[in-house]
Each structure stands twice: as C-alpha cells, then as structure tokens.
Design an enzyme around this catalytic site. Structure first.
Site, PDB file in Angstrom:
ATOM      1  N   GLN A 209       0.821  -1.205   0.000  1.00 63.95           N
ATOM      2  CA  GLN A 209       0.000   0.000   0.000  1.00 63.95           C
ATOM      3  C   GLN A 209       0.860   1.263   0.000  1.00 63.95           C
ATOM      4  OE1 GLN A 209      -2.689  -2.229   3.234  1.00 63.95           O
ATOM      5  NE2 GLN A 209      -3.205  -0.075   3.082  1.00 63.95           N
ATOM      6  N   PHE A 240      -6.027  -3.842   3.652  1.00 57.23           N
ATOM      7  CA  PHE A 240      -6.635  -3.485   4.940  1.00 57.23           C
ATOM      8  C   PHE A 240      -5.637  -2.877   5.926  1.00 57.23           C
ATOM      9  CE2 PHE A 240      -8.709  -7.507   3.451  1.00 57.23           C
ATOM     10  CZ  PHE A 240      -9.832  -6.912   2.908  1.00 57.23           C
ATOM     11  N   GLU A 244       0.740  -1.869   4.472  1.00 54.00           N
ATOM     12  CA  GLU A 244       1.271  -0.509   4.554  1.00 54.00           C
ATOM     13  C   GLU A 244       2.750  -0.535   4.912  1.00 54.00           C
ATOM     14  OE1 GLU A 244       0.422   3.778   6.757  1.00 54.00           O
ATOM     15  OE2 GLU A 244      -1.109   2.220   6.797  1.00 54.00           O
ATOM     16  N   ARG A 322      -4.290   7.483  17.338  1.00 46.50           N
ATOM     17  CA  ARG A 322      -5.617   7.572  16.728  1.00 46.50           C
ATOM     18  C   ARG A 322      -6.682   6.931  17.608  1.00 46.50           C
ATOM     19  NH1 ARG A 322      -7.983   8.570  11.199  1.00 46.50           N
ATOM     20  NH2 ARG A 322      -5.973   9.508  10.726  1.00 46.50           N
ATOM     21  N   ARG A 354      -7.409  -1.459   9.089  1.00 43.25           N
ATOM     22  CA  ARG A 354      -8.591  -0.642   8.800  1.00 43.25           C
ATOM     23  C   ARG A 354      -9.178   0.019  10.059  1.00 43.25           C
ATOM     24  NH1 ARG A 354     -13.203  -3.247   4.881  1.00 43.25           N
ATOM     25  NH2 ARG A 354     -13.916  -1.312   3.908  1.00 43.25           N
ATOM     26  N   PHE A 356      -7.231   1.885  12.050  1.00 42.47           N
ATOM     27  CA  PHE A 356      -5.953   2.393  12.559  1.00 42.47           C
ATOM     28  C   PHE A 356      -6.039   2.842  14.008  1.00 42.47           C
ATOM     29  CE2 PHE A 356      -2.102   5.096  12.326  1.00 42.47           C
ATOM     30  CZ  PHE A 356      -1.282   4.281  11.587  1.00 42.47           C
ATOM     31  N   THR A 454      -2.877  11.796  10.516  1.00 46.76           N
ATOM     32  CA  THR A 454      -2.497  12.692  11.599  1.00 46.76           C
ATOM     33  C   THR A 454      -1.033  13.126  11.470  1.00 46.76           C
ATOM     34  OG1 THR A 454      -2.186  10.708  12.959  1.00 46.76           O
ATOM     35  CG2 THR A 454      -4.236  11.917  13.220  1.00 46.76           C
ATOM     36  N   ALA A 523      -5.635   5.564   5.700  1.00 44.87           N
ATOM     37  CA  ALA A 523      -6.351   6.649   6.378  1.00 44.87           C
ATOM     38  C   ALA A 523      -7.596   7.095   5.612  1.00 44.87           C
ATOM     39  CB  ALA A 523      -5.427   7.847   6.623  1.00 44.87           C
ATOM     40  N   GLU A 725     -12.513   3.350   5.849  1.00 47.59           N
ATOM     41  CA  GLU A 725     -12.457   2.935   7.247  1.00 47.59           C
ATOM     42  C   GLU A 725     -13.729   3.196   8.057  1.00 47.59           C
ATOM     43  OE1 GLU A 725      -7.908   3.438   8.610  1.00 47.59           O
ATOM     44  OE2 GLU A 725      -8.809   5.247   7.782  1.00 47.59           O
TER      45      GLU A 725
END
Length: 776
Positions: A209, A240, A244, A322, A354, A356, A454, A523, A725
């Site tokens: 990702q 998902f 990442e 988060r 998903r 996060f 963020t 995100a 998400e």
C-alpha cells in the site's frame, strides 16, 4: 453538433459504476504478482523463522540448508550492504533478520534462496539454531506487570479539569475492557518479485500500500539511492493496512537476492508463516474511570489505553494516537484525560489495520455508555443521545478541534425511525421475559470518524495525466488498488473533467517511476488525495487546450466552454479527440503532473492540540441478535445501516465498501480470536484455527443505505466523503446487542461487560458471571 443541440450525457461522476477490475476478478483474469510470467532463471526465497519468543542466538549452522537440493545460498544480515533497518518509523528497531536476539516466535532469522519455492521452503527447516532462552511476555497485562516498557513515546490528550469533574460527579463507574486484535487475512498474501537491471537498478513488483516507503527501505538496505529502485503495483488481493509497512521485509529480501546473484528473485510465504511473521491489529486493554449524573450525562472521563505493540515501533505510535483521537466516538466529554501505552511485548510488531486504532478507541467509549445505561436502567440509545456532540456548543474534541460538520443527530434519528428500532426493542423485551433458553438483543450505535493522516506530511498526492493524439487518456497516480475501487473513482474524476466516456481513460499501474514521493494508500484518504491530484493535472491540460482552441477559432477564452464530448469554441463544437490532435499539431503540451495537499489541517503532538482532521464521516447501525444461553451460540438476525459518504462518487462501490467493512468489523468483534500459548507461539495462524466471517455469517436481513442528502461541506472531490475505514466501526452494534441478550438472563440488572471478541465461549462466561454475581 451546434451550440444549441441537446448535450450528450457523458457524466460519470456520482453514478454507480462497476469496479474496473470486476469482470477480471470473477473470471480469474485479473493479474496479481503471482500471475506475472517469471523471467527465465527466477530464484525463489523463503524465510527461516525463530522457534522461541525471546532468546539470544548462540549459533547458527546452515550446512544442511546449503547441501539441500536446489539451494543457491542463504541470506543473513551479513548480506545486507546498506542499513539493516526496515522500520517504517525509522527508529532502527526492526532489523531485516533477528540481530543476535529473538524477540518473538516466528521472527525471520534468515532466508533461503533456491531454484524453486518448494526447495527453498523445505531447506529453510533444515537450519540448526542454538538459543539461550530469555524471559518473555505476550499480552498487555503481563507487559504492564513487567514494568510497562514502551516501544514509542505515549500520547496524552487532556481538556478540562478531569479530577474535579470526577469528584463532583453524582455517579461513577470504573472498569476495564479487553479488545482483541485481528489478522488482515487478505486473499493475496505478502509477495514480492525483484528483477535486477544494469548498474544499481532493480524493479520490484510488490504487494504494498506504500510503494514510496518500499522504495526507500529497499534503497537503504542495498546502500543505493532511491532513483535506482522502481516499485510497481497493479493491484493487491486485499490489504486493509496489512500491506502498509509489512511488505518492506519481503521486497528487501527479493531485492537482496536479485542483486547478489543477478537473477530475478521472488518470495511468497505460506499462509501460516505469513500470519506468524507479520503484524496485526493491536490488542487493547482500556482502564477507565467515568463520572456521570442521574440523567446519564457524562461529566468526566479518565482512561488509559494499553496496547500490545509487539517488539518494535512499527506504526504503534500513530495507531495508539488515533485510538485516543477516537476515545470520544460521537460523544462530548466536559472533561477528559486519555493516555496511551504502546507496550513492548514478545510478539510480532502490530501494525496498521482498517480504522488504525480508531475502532479500539470507539469500542471503549461504547463500553462506558453501556455501563451507565445499565446502572440507570435505561436504553443505551437514550444515554448515547444524551451525550452526543452539539452543533453550536459542546462541540470541542479532546484534542481541541471544533466539530463544524456534526450530522450524527440526523443520521441516528433517521435510522431509528427507518429500522423501527423502538417497536422492535419492545418486542424483544417481551420475548426475553417468556423465553427460557433463547434470548434476543438489539442495539443502535453511532460512528464519527476523522479523515486525514495525523502525520500532516502524508496528506499529499501526485498524479500524471497524458492526453494522446487520438484523444485517449493515460492516468497514473500514487494511490494503490487493493480491491476498494480507488482506481475507478479517480478514473471517473478524470473522465468527468474532460467530458469523455469512462473507457477513454486508461488506468495505469501505480509506479514510483511515474509519480514520486507518494503517501500510503491509507487513512481512508486515497480518493480525496489522488482524485484531487489527478484533477489538478486535468486542469492544467484543459487550460492549454482551451487557450489553443480560442486562438485556432479566433474567439476569446471567455467564449470557450468545456461541454460533454469536447469543447465549445464560440459557435464551433470541437470533439475532444479532434481537439487533442489539433493541439498536438500546434505543439501544445498534453501532459501534466498534478499535485494536491490537504488544507486546514495541523497537529502539535507535544501539546495534544490541533486540527488533525479535515472533516468527519458519520454513520449508525442497528443490529438484532439471538443467543442460545445453553451453548453460547448466536445468530445476527438483522442489520440496518445508514452511512454518510457525502455526495457519493460511485454509490455501487461505496455500498460495497460499507457492507464489506461491517462484515469485517463483525468478524473482529465476534469470531476472530488471536491466541498465544504458554510457550509464546501464536496458535491461530491458519484458517483451521482462525475464524473469519463467511458468506453464511452475513445477516439474512441486511439493509444498507447511504445518506443521500449528505454533502461534504469541505472542497473535497465531488463533495464526497471517505468510505474505506469509517463503516468498519458500524459493527459495534453487534457486541452491544449481544450484551443486551446476555444481560437479559438477570433481567438487565447488571452490565454484561463482555470482552472482545464476543465468541460463544465469552457469551457463556458472561452469563455465568452475571448469575454468580446475582448469587452473591
């Protein structure tokens, strides 16, 4: 066509449009990395994994490995010419292979390179490794008991006088909730294929990702510059969040092998090893102290969010941040203090998934709402409504952002009415009074989810758009396609911008060689960012084409207008393809690189203040369940959902995302249980021991609607809202409904306090706990 003819309807925005790879998915012709024809001489790599949770490596003997059939060599840290670190956080705490010390059972120790995958896999089990065992701990409570070592600095969000608020509150509840982790269980596992080029060059097909991060990590490991590394991603078979950061290791190993032996190198672990060696959703234990009044209105919240981070930082800092950003869900807290504890454990480093961290933060909020409701003998929905954020006041979050787009009241009210919630709840209460074995439950839960990275610097995107002489369009951008429909949505944006048919736009694979320095597709921001970048590229090309048309037809630019199918230059309609050819013949540039950065956002982590989210997405769900009090088994009988996606770019794709997210969230909260044994080994590492939702788990009555009246007040593409998400958290209504069914056993006198996932075993344990407490 003249100016007064009825325009051709070529609009493709806001229309239900099938996924661009949909037909390929169902016919099996969609090409994934394992389908790419391997270059002649391709080697295969396989990981050698540790069999201890925490130990010193005393010695390693690869004699039998090297003597095995087909083995070309073994890769260890000694074969890494550059940096050993593959950490996405750049904390230098995640070596390619275990560097002298094992930190979790299943940690990669070496890789075997062989002529075939089967040969590499078999040989990897022949290594002899001598260990010196060390103490270990694998869960949040044991990590806290061992001193609470953190893998990354914690965060504290605070607003108002929490201690005074708790002291003054007429009522108070203290407790803890355990929220389990989750494996991504993507259909396509981790995989990478590296093809060496001349000089330092290497091209890698990676299921990731975050192509730019893989590019950077590979370059660092090889000790070369990023411009020699090209990462290509056509599509992933699911991500998902699991791709990442977790793809870094596999891309590095493939690249190391390819460059060392100057042959293509491919790595694809088995599902068991994939699940063992790669990170998951963070498990949380949230300890809370909440003060409230006789009406159920919350006065103050003090909570600590302990998370099983694993042995290295990975994304545990941002994930636990988060969780705190969503400790409020849709609720206003007059005073709040939330603290994170990203704890070191002897387990694989947990990572993005998903939501996060948001789902864990929101699930905790629903726990104390539930506690308050049962203490007061009220419907939890009544308590939820009493604590919703306001629109003019009571609208400041724990991180001091003012909520300006609150629509949760309307969403919940409409769903409550459309689902006939009140009447159904009355029927369920009557049913439970007379049914001895089967008990029912119903719950309505809200969702408020912030959209943006963020980490402010990730809120940017690039795109590359070419218009060819025949009017066909080539589209590249930095987003990656993992089945979520990003490619088709951005293609719709481009087709709409030029006023052409969707099939005019050719969607190209994501490549770091075309669009550099991209952010992860995560995100929920993929369409917002990449769609806006592509639109910026289209704008540049359109301005040049319009100026050319004005000159060619001797009219002012003000007399030129883009219309469906082409451009109106005064009285002359010029079809798009004709205009493209004319522009080329007159040396007008028909290519542009677009760029976009999200406005308004800022965040100061040190002070816990800022405006980290561009906007919020809202939703609500109602779930109805039936449990068997003798076995703990249950069914989800009906689900009603109303979800906010703004003005949907593609209602077909968005509905699919909402439905899929709910079922995945339901799996996390009810069936997907991660279990480590007393030796520190993950035992749920295959479909035989880890239960994801099946088609048969989809509720027989499943009503899903988009809030068609919603329009994003911010200047996002098409006034849409992110959909990746936010709908995942809609599944919170399922464990809340299960809780009601469990509580009915003792006439709702006590809160059910079910930990996640709410498996049938936990349903039975919950019933027994309530009976035991009733007996005194």
């Amino acid at each position: 066509m003249n100016k007064h003819q009825a325009p051709i309807d070529l609009s493709v925005m806001h229309k239900p449009t099938r996924h661009d790879s949909g037909p390929k998915h169902v016919t099996g012709t969609a090409e994934y990395i394992d389908d790419i024809v391997e270059p002649v001489g391709t080697m295969h790599a396989y990981l050698g994994l540790s069999s201890r949770p925490h130990a010193e490596i005393v010695g390693m003997d690869f004699a039998q490995v090297l003597a095995a059939p087909g083995v070309i060599g073994v890769l260890t840290n000694d074969d890494v010419p550059g940096e050993l670190d593959i950490s996405s956080a750049h904390k230098h705490d995640e070596p390619v292979f275990a560097d002298g010390v094992i930190h979790f059972w299943g940690q990669p120790v070496f890789a075997v390179i062989a002529e075939t995958r089967d040969q590499a896999r078999r040989a990897a089990h022949l290594a002899r490794i001598e260990y010196r065992d060390l103490p270990f701990f694998t869960d949040v409570r044991s990590a806290q008991a061992a001193g609470g070592k953190l893998v990354t600095p914690p965060l504290k969000l605070e607003r108002g006088d929490v201690d005074a608020g708790l002291s003054a509150a007429p009522r108070r509840v203290k407790g803890a909730i355990t929220i389990g982790g989750q494996d991504h269980f993507y259909l396509e596992g981790q995989i990478a294929l590296a093809i060496p080029g001349e000089d330092e060059d290497v091209v890698i097909h990676s299921s990731t990702q975050h192509p730019t991060e893989v590019q950077l990590i590979v370059a660092q490991a090889l000790g070369i510059r990023q411009n020699a590394v090209t990462i290509n991603v056509r599509r992933m078979g699911g991500g998902f969040g699991g791709k990442e950061t977790q793809g870094n290791l596999f891309a590095v190993i493939a690249a190391l092998g390819a460059k060392k032996w100057n042959r293509a190198c491919k790595i694809r672990p088995d599902r068991d090893d994939d699940m063992t060696a790669t990170g998951k959703r963070h498990d949380f234990v949230v300890d809370y102290d909440v003060g409230y009044d006789e009406t159920g209105k919350i006065q103050a919240v003090d909570a600590v969010y302990g998370a099983r981070a694993g042995y290295s930082s990975d994304l545990s800092g941002p994930v636990t941040d988060r969780a705190l950003f969503h400790c409020d869900n849709a609720y206003w807290y007059p005073a709040v203090r939330a603290r994170s504890e990203p704890l070191y454990t002897n387990t694989v480093s947990n990572t993005a998934f998903r939501g996060f961290g948001g789902p864990q933060g929101m699930m905790a909020a629903e726990r104390w709402i539930e506690e308050i409701a049962y203490a007061l003998g009220k419907d939890p929905l009544e308590i939820r409504k009493a604590n919703f954020y306001g629109t003019d006041t009571e609208n400041v979050t724990p991180y001091h952002q003012v909520i300006e787009d609150n629509i949760i009241h309307r969403v919940v009210d409409e769903l409550e009415s459309a689902s006939d919630y009140q009447a159904r709840r009355k029927v369920i209460l009557d049913f439970n009074r007379t049914s001895a074995v089967l008990k029912k439950g119903i719950a309505l839960t809200p969702v408020k989810f912030g959209i943006s990275f963020t980490a402010t610097w990730y809120n940017q995107a690039g795109a590359l758009v070419h218009v060819y002489k025949d009017g066909s369009i080539h589209l590249s951008h930095g987003g990656t396609e993992m089945g979520q429909g990003l490619y088709i949505k951005v293609a719709q944006v481009v087709a709409d911008a030029f006023g052409v048919n969707l099939d005019t736009v050719k969607i190209m694979a994501t490549s770091t060689g075309k669009v550099p320095n991209t952010s992860a597709t995560a995100a929920s921001s993929g369409t917002d960012l990449n769609g806006a970048a592509a639109l910026d590229a289209c704008r540049q090309i359109k301005e040049r084409m319009l100026a050319h048309a004005a000159r060619l037809h001797d009219v002012s630019e003000a007399e030129c207008e883009w219309v469906a199918g082409g451009l109106q230059a005064g009285a002359k309609f010029v079809p798009f393809a004709e205009l493209a050819m004319s522009a080329f013949m007159n040396r007008v540039q028909l290519s542009a690189a677009g760029f976009y950065k999200t406005p308004k956002i800022h965040w100061d982590r040190a002070t816990g203040r800022g405006h980290p989210f561009y906007y919020f997405a809202y939703g609500a769900s109602v779930s109805e369940v039936t449990i068997d009090t003798l076995t703990g088994e249950y069914t989800v009988d009906r689900v009603d959902i109303l979800h906010d996606v703004g003005k949907s770019l593609n209602p077909a794709i968005d509905l699919g995302q909402v439905e899929g997210a709910f079922i995945q969230g339901m799996g996390w909260l009810t069936t997907e249980e991660l279990v480590w044994d007393e030796k520190g080994q993950l035992r749920t590492h295959a479909p035989s021991t880890y239960k994801i939702p099946l088609a048969s788990d989809v509720p027989p009555v499943f009503n899903v609607k988009l809030a068609e009246w919603s329009v994003n007040r911010e200047a996002v593409i098409g006034r849409s809202k992110a959909v990746g998400e936010p709908p995942f958290m809609l599944a919170m209504s399922v464990p809340e409904a299960l809780g009601m069914a469990v509580a009915s056993v003792m006439d709702y006198a006590e809160a059910p306090r079910l930990d996640m996932p709410v498996t049938p075993e936990r349903v039975l344990l919950g019933i027994e706990r309530l009976k035991r407490e009733a007996r005194g």
